[in-house]
Design an enzyme around this catalytic site. Structure first.
Site, PDB file in Angstrom:
ATOM      1  N   ARG A 104       1.015  -5.890   1.081  1.00  0.00           N
ATOM      2  CA  ARG A 104       0.630  -5.171  -0.142  1.00  0.00           C
ATOM      3  C   ARG A 104       1.667  -5.406  -1.222  1.00  0.00           C
ATOM      4  O   ARG A 104       2.849  -5.154  -1.014  1.00  0.00           O
ATOM      5  CB  ARG A 104       0.522  -3.670   0.132  1.00  0.00           C
ATOM      6  CG  ARG A 104      -0.677  -3.362   0.961  1.00  0.00           C
ATOM      7  CD  ARG A 104      -0.937  -1.884   1.053  1.00  0.00           C
ATOM      8  NE  ARG A 104      -1.933  -1.679   2.096  1.00  0.00           N
ATOM      9  CZ  ARG A 104      -2.238  -0.524   2.624  1.00  0.00           C
ATOM     10  NH1 ARG A 104      -1.623   0.578   2.193  1.00  0.00           N
ATOM     11  NH2 ARG A 104      -3.132  -0.421   3.573  1.00  0.00           N
ATOM     12  N   LYS A 121      -5.056  -8.305   4.767  1.00  0.00           N
ATOM     13  CA  LYS A 121      -4.627  -8.230   6.161  1.00  0.00           C
ATOM     14  C   LYS A 121      -5.618  -8.941   7.050  1.00  0.00           C
ATOM     15  O   LYS A 121      -6.778  -9.153   6.676  1.00  0.00           O
ATOM     16  CB  LYS A 121      -4.427  -6.782   6.592  1.00  0.00           C
ATOM     17  CG  LYS A 121      -5.686  -5.962   6.725  1.00  0.00           C
ATOM     18  CD  LYS A 121      -5.346  -4.616   7.372  1.00  0.00           C
ATOM     19  CE  LYS A 121      -6.580  -3.760   7.501  1.00  0.00           C
ATOM     20  NZ  LYS A 121      -6.354  -2.563   8.309  1.00  0.00           N
ATOM     21  N   ASP A 174     -10.424   1.948   0.351  1.00  0.00           N
ATOM     22  CA  ASP A 174     -11.174   1.053   1.229  1.00  0.00           C
ATOM     23  C   ASP A 174     -12.029   1.789   2.250  1.00  0.00           C
ATOM     24  O   ASP A 174     -12.547   1.184   3.191  1.00  0.00           O
ATOM     25  CB  ASP A 174     -10.232   0.061   1.930  1.00  0.00           C
ATOM     26  CG  ASP A 174      -9.197   0.762   2.789  1.00  0.00           C
ATOM     27  OD1 ASP A 174      -8.903   1.942   2.522  1.00  0.00           O
ATOM     28  OD2 ASP A 174      -8.686   0.131   3.730  1.00  0.00           O
ATOM     29  N   ASP A 225     -11.361   4.062   4.576  1.00  0.00           N
ATOM     30  CA  ASP A 225     -10.958   4.408   5.945  1.00  0.00           C
ATOM     31  C   ASP A 225     -10.309   5.789   6.056  1.00  0.00           C
ATOM     32  O   ASP A 225     -10.116   6.293   7.149  1.00  0.00           O
ATOM     33  CB  ASP A 225     -10.068   3.314   6.570  1.00  0.00           C
ATOM     34  CG  ASP A 225      -8.798   3.061   5.790  1.00  0.00           C
ATOM     35  OD1 ASP A 225      -8.588   3.717   4.748  1.00  0.00           O
ATOM     36  OD2 ASP A 225      -8.013   2.192   6.224  1.00  0.00           O
ATOM     37  N   GLU A 278      -4.388  10.358  12.368  1.00  0.00           N
ATOM     38  CA  GLU A 278      -3.086  10.333  11.719  1.00  0.00           C
ATOM     39  C   GLU A 278      -3.050  11.390  10.630  1.00  0.00           C
ATOM     40  O   GLU A 278      -4.075  11.684   9.997  1.00  0.00           O
ATOM     41  CB  GLU A 278      -2.850   8.972  11.081  1.00  0.00           C
ATOM     42  CG  GLU A 278      -2.801   7.837  12.061  1.00  0.00           C
ATOM     43  CD  GLU A 278      -2.375   6.558  11.372  1.00  0.00           C
ATOM     44  OE1 GLU A 278      -1.205   6.191  11.474  1.00  0.00           O
ATOM     45  OE2 GLU A 278      -3.213   5.946  10.691  1.00  0.00           O
ATOM     46  N   GLU A 279      -1.850  11.898  10.400  1.00  0.00           N
ATOM     47  CA  GLU A 279      -1.677  12.909   9.360  1.00  0.00           C
ATOM     48  C   GLU A 279      -2.053  12.372   7.981  1.00  0.00           C
ATOM     49  O   GLU A 279      -2.382  13.136   7.094  1.00  0.00           O
ATOM     50  CB  GLU A 279      -0.241  13.448   9.352  1.00  0.00           C
ATOM     51  CG  GLU A 279       0.883  12.396   9.301  1.00  0.00           C
ATOM     52  CD  GLU A 279       0.970  11.606   8.026  1.00  0.00           C
ATOM     53  OE1 GLU A 279       0.780  12.218   6.962  1.00  0.00           O
ATOM     54  OE2 GLU A 279       1.246  10.392   8.080  1.00  0.00           O
ATOM     55  N   SER A 280      -1.997  11.042   7.815  1.00  0.00           N
ATOM     56  CA  SER A 280      -2.248  10.431   6.511  1.00  0.00           C
ATOM     57  C   SER A 280      -3.752  10.301   6.241  1.00  0.00           C
ATOM     58  O   SER A 280      -4.213   9.296   5.725  1.00  0.00           O
ATOM     59  CB  SER A 280      -1.562   9.071   6.428  1.00  0.00           C
ATOM     60  OG  SER A 280      -1.923   8.265   7.534  1.00  0.00           O
ATOM     61  N   LYS A 331      -9.531   3.214  11.263  1.00  0.00           N
ATOM     62  CA  LYS A 331      -9.899   4.588  10.979  1.00  0.00           C
ATOM     63  C   LYS A 331     -11.131   4.560  10.082  1.00  0.00           C
ATOM     64  O   LYS A 331     -11.412   3.549   9.440  1.00  0.00           O
ATOM     65  CB  LYS A 331      -8.736   5.351  10.356  1.00  0.00           C
ATOM     66  CG  LYS A 331      -8.127   4.738   9.116  1.00  0.00           C
ATOM     67  CD  LYS A 331      -6.917   5.571   8.734  1.00  0.00           C
ATOM     68  CE  LYS A 331      -6.235   5.058   7.489  1.00  0.00           C
ATOM     69  NZ  LYS A 331      -5.273   3.973   7.787  1.00  0.00           N
ATOM     70  N   ARG A 381       9.275  10.045   3.544  1.00  0.00           N
ATOM     71  CA  ARG A 381       8.309  11.052   3.960  1.00  0.00           C
ATOM     72  C   ARG A 381       9.010  12.040   4.879  1.00  0.00           C
ATOM     73  O   ARG A 381       9.646  11.646   5.852  1.00  0.00           O
ATOM     74  CB  ARG A 381       7.138  10.418   4.701  1.00  0.00           C
ATOM     75  CG  ARG A 381       6.397   9.347   3.891  1.00  0.00           C
ATOM     76  CD  ARG A 381       4.952   9.272   4.311  1.00  0.00           C
ATOM     77  NE  ARG A 381       4.276   8.089   3.824  1.00  0.00           N
ATOM     78  CZ  ARG A 381       3.830   7.906   2.583  1.00  0.00           C
ATOM     79  NH1 ARG A 381       4.041   8.838   1.664  1.00  0.00           N
ATOM     80  NH2 ARG A 381       3.201   6.798   2.238  1.00  0.00           N
TER      81      ARG A 381
END
Ligand code: G16
Length: 543
Positions: free
Chosen positions: A22, A126, A279, A281, A363-365, A376, A496
């Site tokens: 990225r 990716k 995207d 997800d 995931e927390e994200s 995801k 974070r």
């Protein structure tokens, strides 16, 4: 048409991060920059002969140019067949679905996910492998190694292909098939969830708002939620994908989707709200007056999995990334199934799902998903919740409250310090790492430290070891403080800080989250010197 060999030189910084490469669009626009990375992919996978590849992206600025370049390079590398989403569009979960369904060798996905788009925004690329999931580290490292040694790349000089019309054409000997980006994915969702029950829910007057944030999930949500499930037109808002996401940050959290949160907290709020990212997800789940944390959402989905037809037989196991709250662990324990703790990054779940050790991952994200694909899946999580709401006919807040009453509540928050000086961030992490041995056993503002370490993951399937995956300070009472540096930012470093406190007592389940975590936040600052080292007196984003 002929195949050209073009001289090139390596670019610095082409090592893929948490999820692919990225960078700023302007960096990708340098002649040869994208081509080098794509050449490295082909060298890593051993060329394209006899293979099918999937290509598509989230429609952000530079997506179309990149698709054309990749098609011409795929032809130069002898790929047999390329499946490309119409208009160059494929959400990340749809790409994973298409790779699996058509038994492709892999796919090249174009997205910088939740990062902003447009000419001054970010772009990303990716490689996903044949199971439909992100390439594991040994492949991304091999791609990187090739980028550093390139002297040329190969590309066809064919003119641009019309990718806006469904159908088949050729570049050199490569067959290029433009496919409907939604169809395969929508069919898969129809097999996992009780569409009839959800249709009945909407028919009964249930109201919903889905904010697609001008990103890729718009067409998917419109087809599935409005056309197939019968929600009224207008249920999906910001549903047209735009190259710059309408100038917004396509990251579904309560800060970026503030309008949706305000709507859900206001008078006349719909029954259910949801949003997805660039995207497609990621997901955010919102009820009237309540935003469900991703960690709670994973735990609630796990506890209720058998309500959805695709999971009626029960779930094998759950996996969560290390910083994700331990709410799902409690559900796994109650169900008598295993719960795995992995480093941040969806790629770590692939082996566990392929080995049939886990069914659900989160995931927390704002990422949740299952073994139906290997990414995801934002819309999947939203459809799961719709299935749950249709089956129980309870409001979101009641479902969450009952879950906490049964399992206890994990107060949870993430504090992001964005674009801080990279050296200051590294310095903070190094100093904290050095202090870890003396922290264990100490009592910090009433919390006794049970364990303090730098998370290391030993993959139980392939034996690979990933070190330095984030600093954990785990308290005896189940509270946790976690520090890590983001692997997806493109400017300076992002620190974070993840805070978690477990509260079993239902009488104490309605505290304000930040107040409930204030003492842990103070301890975190105290042991890391975060504010002093970074010169920041508060986080950039709190979710
Ligand atoms: C990517 C990965 C996720 C991961 C997230 C963390 O998300 O795919 O699995 O949780 O990055 O990002 P960071 O390293 O910044 O904390 P996405 O949606 O950007 O692909």
């Amino acid at each position: 048409m002929s195949i050209q060999t073009v001289a090139t030189r390596p670019f610095a910084g082409q090592r893929p991060g948490t999820s692919g490469l990225r960078k700023k669009v302007t960096e990708f626009q340098q002649p040869g920059y994208l081509e080098n990375f794509v050449e490295a992919i082909f060298l890593t996978i051993g060329g394209g002969a006899g293979r099918t590849l999937v290509v598509g992206g989230d429609g952000r600025y530079f997506n179309r140019e990149a698709v054309q370049t990749i098609l011409r390079m795929a032809a130069a590398h002898g790929v047999e067949r390329v499946l490309v989403g119409r208009g160059g569009i494929l959400s990340t979960p749809a790409a994973s679905c298409v790779i699996r369904k058509h038994a492709a060798h892999g796919g090249i996905l174009l997205s910088a996910s939740h990062n902003p788009g447009g000419p001054d925004g970010d772009f990303g690329i990716k490689y996903n492998i044949e199971n439909g999931g992100p390439a594991p580290e040994k492949i991304t490292e091999a791609i990187f190694a090739h980028t550093q040694a390139l002297t040329s790349y190969r590309i066809s000089d064919a003119p641009a292909l019309d990718i806006d019309v469904l159908g088949t054409s050729r570049i050199e000997n490569t067959v290029v098939e433009v496919i409907d980006p939604v169809a395969d994915y929508a069919a898969l969702m129809g097999r996992l969830f009780d569409f009839e029950a959800i249709r009945a829910l909407f028919a009964g007057g249930f109201t919903m708002r889905f904010d697609a944030m001008h990103a890729v999930s718009g067409p998917y949500a419109k087809t599935i939620i409005e056309d197939m499930l019968g929600a009224p037109a207008g249920t999906v808002i910001n549903g047209e994908p735009r190259e710059d996401f309408g100038g917004h940050h396509p990251d579904p959290n309560p800060v970026n989707a503030a309008e949706l949160i305000a709507l859900m907290n206001g008078p006349g709020a719909p029954d259910f709200g949801a949003a997805s990212d660039g995207d497609g997800d990621r997901n955010m789940i919102v009820g009237r007056g309540i935003a469900v944390t991703p960690s709670d959402s994973l735990a609630i989905i796990a506890a209720n999995a058998t309500l959805a037809p695709g999971y009626a037989g029960g779930i094998k196991g759950i996996a969560r990334s290390m910083p994700t709250s331990t709410a799902a662990d409690r559900v796994a324990e109650a169900l008598g199934i295993s719960c795995f703790e992995t480093p941040t990054g969806w790629k770590y779940f692939g082996n566990l799902m392929d080995a049939n050790l886990v069914t659900l991952c989160g995931e927390e994200s704002y990422g949740t998903g299952s073994h139906h694909i290997r990414e995801k899946d934002g819309l999947w999580a939203v459809l799961f919740w719709l299935n749950l709401l249709a089956a129980t006919r309870k409001p979101v807040a009641q479902i969450v409250g009952e879950h906490w009453a049964r399992f206890g509540r994990n107060y949870y928050s993430r504090h992001d310090y964005e674009a801080v000086d990279a050296a200051a961030a590294d310095g903070m992490m190094t100093a904290l790492r050095e202090r870890l041995p003396e922290l264990a056993g100490r009592t910090l503002d009433g919390h006794q430290v049970a364990e303090a370490d730098d998370f290391e993951y030993n993959d139980p399937v392939d034996g690979s070891v990933s070190t330095r995956q984030g600093i954990r300070i785990i308290m005896r009472d189940g509270s946790r403080i976690v520090f890590r540096l983001s692997g997806t930012g493109t400017e300076g470093a992002t620190i974070r800080l993840y805070l978690e406190r477990y509260e079993p007592d239902p009488a104490r389940h309605d505290l304000d989250t930040q107040e409930a975590l204030a003492s842990l936040a103070a301890v975190a600052d105290d042991i890391s010197g975060l504010r002093e080292r970074t010169g920041r007196d508060r986080p950039t984003v709190v979710t």
